[in-house]
Design an enzyme around this catalytic site. Structure first.
Site, PDB file in Angstrom:
ATOM      1  N   LYS A  15     -81.272  17.993  -6.500  1.00 31.43           N
ATOM      2  CA  LYS A  15     -81.023  17.294  -7.707  1.00 31.43           C
ATOM      3  C   LYS A  15     -79.590  17.632  -7.964  1.00 31.43           C
ATOM      4  O   LYS A  15     -78.882  16.960  -8.701  1.00 31.43           O
ATOM      5  CB  LYS A  15     -81.973  17.897  -8.699  1.00 31.43           C
ATOM      6  CG  LYS A  15     -83.562  17.655  -8.359  1.00 31.43           C
ATOM      7  CD  LYS A  15     -84.329  18.298  -9.446  1.00 31.43           C
ATOM      8  CE  LYS A  15     -84.402  19.925  -9.747  1.00 31.43           C
ATOM      9  NZ  LYS A  15     -84.633  20.481  -8.464  1.00 31.43           N
ATOM     10  N   ARG A  90     -89.076  20.122 -17.564  1.00 27.88           N
ATOM     11  CA  ARG A  90     -90.073  20.449 -16.311  1.00 27.88           C
ATOM     12  C   ARG A  90     -91.577  20.818 -16.806  1.00 27.88           C
ATOM     13  O   ARG A  90     -92.255  21.290 -16.007  1.00 27.88           O
ATOM     14  CB  ARG A  90     -89.377  22.031 -16.164  1.00 27.88           C
ATOM     15  CG  ARG A  90     -88.680  21.742 -14.642  1.00 27.88           C
ATOM     16  CD  ARG A  90     -88.275  23.228 -14.472  1.00 27.88           C
ATOM     17  NE  ARG A  90     -87.750  23.900 -13.224  1.00 27.88           N
ATOM     18  CZ  ARG A  90     -86.671  23.782 -12.877  1.00 27.88           C
ATOM     19  NH1 ARG A  90     -85.612  23.068 -13.341  1.00 27.88           N
ATOM     20  NH2 ARG A  90     -86.167  24.294 -11.730  1.00 27.88           N
ATOM     21  N   ARG A 129     -78.145  27.515   1.051  1.00 26.60           N
ATOM     22  CA  ARG A 129     -77.356  27.157   0.081  1.00 26.60           C
ATOM     23  C   ARG A 129     -76.463  28.330  -0.517  1.00 26.60           C
ATOM     24  O   ARG A 129     -76.768  29.365  -0.464  1.00 26.60           O
ATOM     25  CB  ARG A 129     -78.035  26.925  -1.374  1.00 26.60           C
ATOM     26  CG  ARG A 129     -77.469  26.585  -2.511  1.00 26.60           C
ATOM     27  CD  ARG A 129     -78.163  25.831  -3.556  1.00 26.60           C
ATOM     28  NE  ARG A 129     -79.363  26.569  -3.700  1.00 26.60           N
ATOM     29  CZ  ARG A 129     -80.449  26.071  -4.667  1.00 26.60           C
ATOM     30  NH1 ARG A 129     -80.083  24.762  -5.043  1.00 26.60           N
ATOM     31  NH2 ARG A 129     -81.354  26.732  -4.613  1.00 26.60           N
ATOM     32  N   ARG A 162     -77.986  32.468  -4.233  1.00 23.62           N
ATOM     33  CA  ARG A 162     -78.773  32.793  -5.464  1.00 23.62           C
ATOM     34  C   ARG A 162     -80.020  33.577  -5.075  1.00 23.62           C
ATOM     35  O   ARG A 162     -80.642  33.610  -4.046  1.00 23.62           O
ATOM     36  CB  ARG A 162     -79.264  31.168  -5.902  1.00 23.62           C
ATOM     37  CG  ARG A 162     -78.443  30.710  -6.854  1.00 23.62           C
ATOM     38  CD  ARG A 162     -78.945  29.348  -7.292  1.00 23.62           C
ATOM     39  NE  ARG A 162     -80.264  29.251  -7.616  1.00 23.62           N
ATOM     40  CZ  ARG A 162     -80.828  28.059  -7.821  1.00 23.62           C
ATOM     41  NH1 ARG A 162     -80.162  27.074  -7.872  1.00 23.62           N
ATOM     42  NH2 ARG A 162     -82.025  27.869  -8.379  1.00 23.62           N
ATOM     43  N   ARG A 173     -91.523  29.142  -6.157  1.00 25.06           N
ATOM     44  CA  ARG A 173     -90.723  28.046  -7.238  1.00 25.06           C
ATOM     45  C   ARG A 173     -91.533  26.700  -6.830  1.00 25.06           C
ATOM     46  O   ARG A 173     -91.831  26.073  -7.696  1.00 25.06           O
ATOM     47  CB  ARG A 173     -89.326  28.010  -6.973  1.00 25.06           C
ATOM     48  CG  ARG A 173     -88.819  29.209  -7.890  1.00 25.06           C
ATOM     49  CD  ARG A 173     -87.510  29.643  -7.177  1.00 25.06           C
ATOM     50  NE  ARG A 173     -86.426  28.381  -7.400  1.00 25.06           N
ATOM     51  CZ  ARG A 173     -85.291  28.032  -6.369  1.00 25.06           C
ATOM     52  NH1 ARG A 173     -85.218  28.981  -5.609  1.00 25.06           N
ATOM     53  NH2 ARG A 173     -84.708  27.011  -6.514  1.00 25.06           N
TER      54      ARG A 173
HETATM   55  P1  AP5 Z   1     -79.485  21.444  -4.405  1.00 26.17           P
HETATM   56  O1  AP5 Z   1     -78.685  20.139  -4.821  1.00 26.17           O
HETATM   57  O2  AP5 Z   1     -78.905  22.552  -4.921  1.00 26.17           O
HETATM   58  O3  AP5 Z   1     -81.039  21.352  -4.934  1.00 26.17           O
HETATM   59  P2  AP5 Z   1     -81.715  21.412  -6.294  1.00 26.17           P
HETATM   60  O4  AP5 Z   1     -82.657  20.364  -6.327  1.00 26.17           O
HETATM   61  O5  AP5 Z   1     -80.875  21.384  -7.470  1.00 26.17           O
HETATM   62  O6  AP5 Z   1     -82.286  22.786  -6.058  1.00 26.17           O
HETATM   63  P3  AP5 Z   1     -82.593  23.964  -7.340  1.00 26.17           P
HETATM   64  O7  AP5 Z   1     -83.020  25.032  -6.232  1.00 26.17           O
HETATM   65  O8  AP5 Z   1     -81.497  24.243  -7.893  1.00 26.17           O
HETATM   66  O9  AP5 Z   1     -83.840  23.344  -8.009  1.00 26.17           O
HETATM   67  P4  AP5 Z   1     -84.610  24.421  -8.961  1.00 26.17           P
HETATM   68  O10 AP5 Z   1     -85.190  23.256  -9.690  1.00 26.17           O
HETATM   69  O11 AP5 Z   1     -85.665  25.147  -8.423  1.00 26.17           O
HETATM   70  O12 AP5 Z   1     -83.598  25.308  -9.606  1.00 26.17           O
HETATM   71  P5  AP5 Z   1     -82.881  25.290 -11.159  1.00 26.17           P
HETATM   72  O13 AP5 Z   1     -81.516  25.970 -10.698  1.00 26.17           O
HETATM   73  O14 AP5 Z   1     -83.056  24.190 -11.862  1.00 26.17           O
HETATM   74  O15 AP5 Z   1     -79.519  21.497  -2.676  1.00 26.17           O
HETATM   75  C1  AP5 Z   1     -80.268  22.465  -2.211  1.00 26.17           C
HETATM   76  C2  AP5 Z   1     -79.402  22.655  -0.906  1.00 26.17           C
HETATM   77  O16 AP5 Z   1     -79.525  21.559  -0.096  1.00 26.17           O
HETATM   78  C3  AP5 Z   1     -77.870  22.680  -1.124  1.00 26.17           C
HETATM   79  O17 AP5 Z   1     -77.551  23.840  -0.133  1.00 26.17           O
HETATM   80  C4  AP5 Z   1     -77.359  21.386  -0.788  1.00 26.17           C
HETATM   81  O18 AP5 Z   1     -76.029  21.507  -0.191  1.00 26.17           O
HETATM   82  C5  AP5 Z   1     -78.498  21.077   0.211  1.00 26.17           C
HETATM   83  N1  AP5 Z   1     -78.493  19.456   0.312  1.00 26.17           N
HETATM   84  C6  AP5 Z   1     -78.740  18.599  -1.022  1.00 26.17           C
HETATM   85  N2  AP5 Z   1     -79.111  17.533  -0.553  1.00 26.17           N
HETATM   86  C7  AP5 Z   1     -79.112  17.273   0.858  1.00 26.17           C
HETATM   87  C8  AP5 Z   1     -79.548  16.414   1.801  1.00 26.17           C
HETATM   88  N3  AP5 Z   1     -79.692  15.261   1.347  1.00 26.17           N
HETATM   89  N4  AP5 Z   1     -79.389  16.741   3.006  1.00 26.17           N
HETATM   90  C9  AP5 Z   1     -78.774  17.986   3.438  1.00 26.17           C
HETATM   91  N5  AP5 Z   1     -78.764  18.981   2.734  1.00 26.17           N
HETATM   92  C10 AP5 Z   1     -78.615  18.666   1.181  1.00 26.17           C
HETATM   93  O19 AP5 Z   1     -83.624  26.431 -11.734  1.00 26.17           O
HETATM   94  C11 AP5 Z   1     -83.889  27.944 -11.366  1.00 26.17           C
HETATM   95  C12 AP5 Z   1     -84.547  28.508 -12.363  1.00 26.17           C
HETATM   96  O20 AP5 Z   1     -84.254  28.496 -13.729  1.00 26.17           O
HETATM   97  C13 AP5 Z   1     -85.990  28.176 -12.335  1.00 26.17           C
HETATM   98  O21 AP5 Z   1     -86.975  28.838 -11.376  1.00 26.17           O
HETATM   99  C14 AP5 Z   1     -86.684  28.648 -13.851  1.00 26.17           C
HETATM  100  O22 AP5 Z   1     -86.907  30.070 -13.775  1.00 26.17           O
HETATM  101  C15 AP5 Z   1     -85.423  28.359 -14.679  1.00 26.17           C
HETATM  102  N6  AP5 Z   1     -85.475  27.128 -15.398  1.00 26.17           N
HETATM  103  C16 AP5 Z   1     -84.531  25.946 -15.067  1.00 26.17           C
HETATM  104  N7  AP5 Z   1     -84.912  24.999 -15.657  1.00 26.17           N
HETATM  105  C17 AP5 Z   1     -85.947  25.321 -16.392  1.00 26.17           C
HETATM  106  C18 AP5 Z   1     -86.891  24.459 -17.395  1.00 26.17           C
HETATM  107  N8  AP5 Z   1     -86.447  23.373 -17.549  1.00 26.17           N
HETATM  108  N9  AP5 Z   1     -87.869  25.190 -17.929  1.00 26.17           N
HETATM  109  C19 AP5 Z   1     -87.865  26.442 -17.723  1.00 26.17           C
HETATM  110  N10 AP5 Z   1     -87.371  27.174 -16.801  1.00 26.17           N
HETATM  111  C20 AP5 Z   1     -86.104  26.525 -16.229  1.00 26.17           C
HETATM  112 MG    MG Z   2     -80.069  22.916  -8.821  1.00 31.59          MG
END
Ligand code: AP5
Ligand code: MG
Length: 216
Positions: A15, A90, A129, A162, A173
């Site tokens: 994402k 979410r 990552r 991270r 997660r």
């Molecule tokens: P990346 O693009 O970083 O993936 P992502 O989908 O953004 O993954 P996240 O881990 O950031 O998602 P998340 O939803 O768990 O975390 P968030 O920070 O939102 O890609 C991942 C890896 O793959 C990278 O190394 C990239 O280079 C590689 N890659 C990407 N595309 C690729 C492809 N096509 N081919 C090969 N490699 C590829 O949330 C973290 C925490 O914050 C949550 O656990 C929660 O505690 C809190 N939080 C965040 N938002 C909320 C909310 N709305 N409500 C409540 N708590 C929340």
């Molecule tokens: Mg992300």
């Protein structure tokens, strides 16, 4: 009317990677709830401390604080034309709150790309990552390595792993995502806004599919 695109999908699916590219292409702001929490953590704010206690367990931060943080963010001037929302909403409560906010600001959710990949791919991506300390640019040790190990190509800041990217945490997660976020798939499908995207493909191919689904 301001246009909001909601990127939906499991942890590690790409994402953030796609949101950054889409934001550049569309000139809309990139709003990532995870990045906002991490920024608060870095700045040692009260919100950052509260969020950390949930993020460290792989759980969602409570809806009320998350919603008010996003409300503050999307009322800033760079979101005047809309934004790419990455990681928000979410839960169904967050989705309802977003609808209410956008009605107030004369905005709408235009489309909801739903990016998917099997669990083994998610774990492989998240555990390899590397994230840029300054602006959250995203790398992968195999799939998209930086030019210099440990240094961001874009702004020269250092790269870190991270805390929530350890395998057990990614698995947790994913479980939380299946329980609390999956209901949004039906929510947006019923609204006729869901666009299903195969996230197992290379980054460029996913972008191509996203753009053609959004602007067909
Ligand atoms: P990346 O693009 O970083 O993936 P992502 O989908 O953004 O993954 P996240 O881990 O950031 O998602 P998340 O939803 O768990 O975390 P968030 O920070 O939102 O890609 C991942 C890896 O793959 C990278 O190394 C990239 O280079 C590689 N890659 C990407 N595309 C690729 C492809 N096509 N081919 C090969 N490699 C590829 O949330 C973290 C925490 O914050 C949550 O656990 C929660 O505690 C809190 N939080 C965040 N938002 C909320 C909310 N709305 N409500 C409540 N708590 C929340
Ligand atoms: Mg992300």
């Amino acid at each position: 009317m301001a246009t909001f695109i909601v990127l939906l999908g499991p942890p590690g699916v790409g994402k953030g990677t796609q949101a950054k590219i889409l934001a550049e292409t569309t000139k809309l702001a990139h709003v990532s709830s995870g990045d906002l929490f991490r920024e608060n953590l870095k700045n040692q704010t009260e919100l950052g401390r509260l969020a950390k206690s949930f993020m460290d367990k792989g759980e969602l931060v409570p809806d009320d604080v998350t919603i008010s943080m996003i409300r503050d963010r999307i009322t800033r001037s760079d979101c005047g034309a809309g934004a790419i929302l990455d990681g928000f909403p979410r839960t169904p409560i967050q989705a309802d709150a977003l609808e209410k906010m956008l009605a107030e600001f004369n905005g709408e959710v235009k489309a909801v790309p739903f990016i998917t990949a099997p669990e083994s791919t998610l774990v492989e991506r998240a555990s390899g990552r590397w994230t840029c300390r300054e602006q959250g640019h995203i790398y992968h040790q195999i799939f998209s390595p930086p030019k210099k190990i440990g240094i961001c190509d874009m702004d020269g800041s250092d790269l870190y792993q991270r805390d929530d990217d350890k395998v057990e945490m990614v698995t947790k997660r994913i479980r939380v995502y299946l329980e609390q976020t999956m209901p949004l798939v039906e929510y947006y499908r019923k609204a006729g806004k869901l666009l299903e995207i195969d996230g197992t493909q290379a980054v460029e191919q996913v972008t191509k599919e996203l753009l053609s689904a959004l602007y067909k």
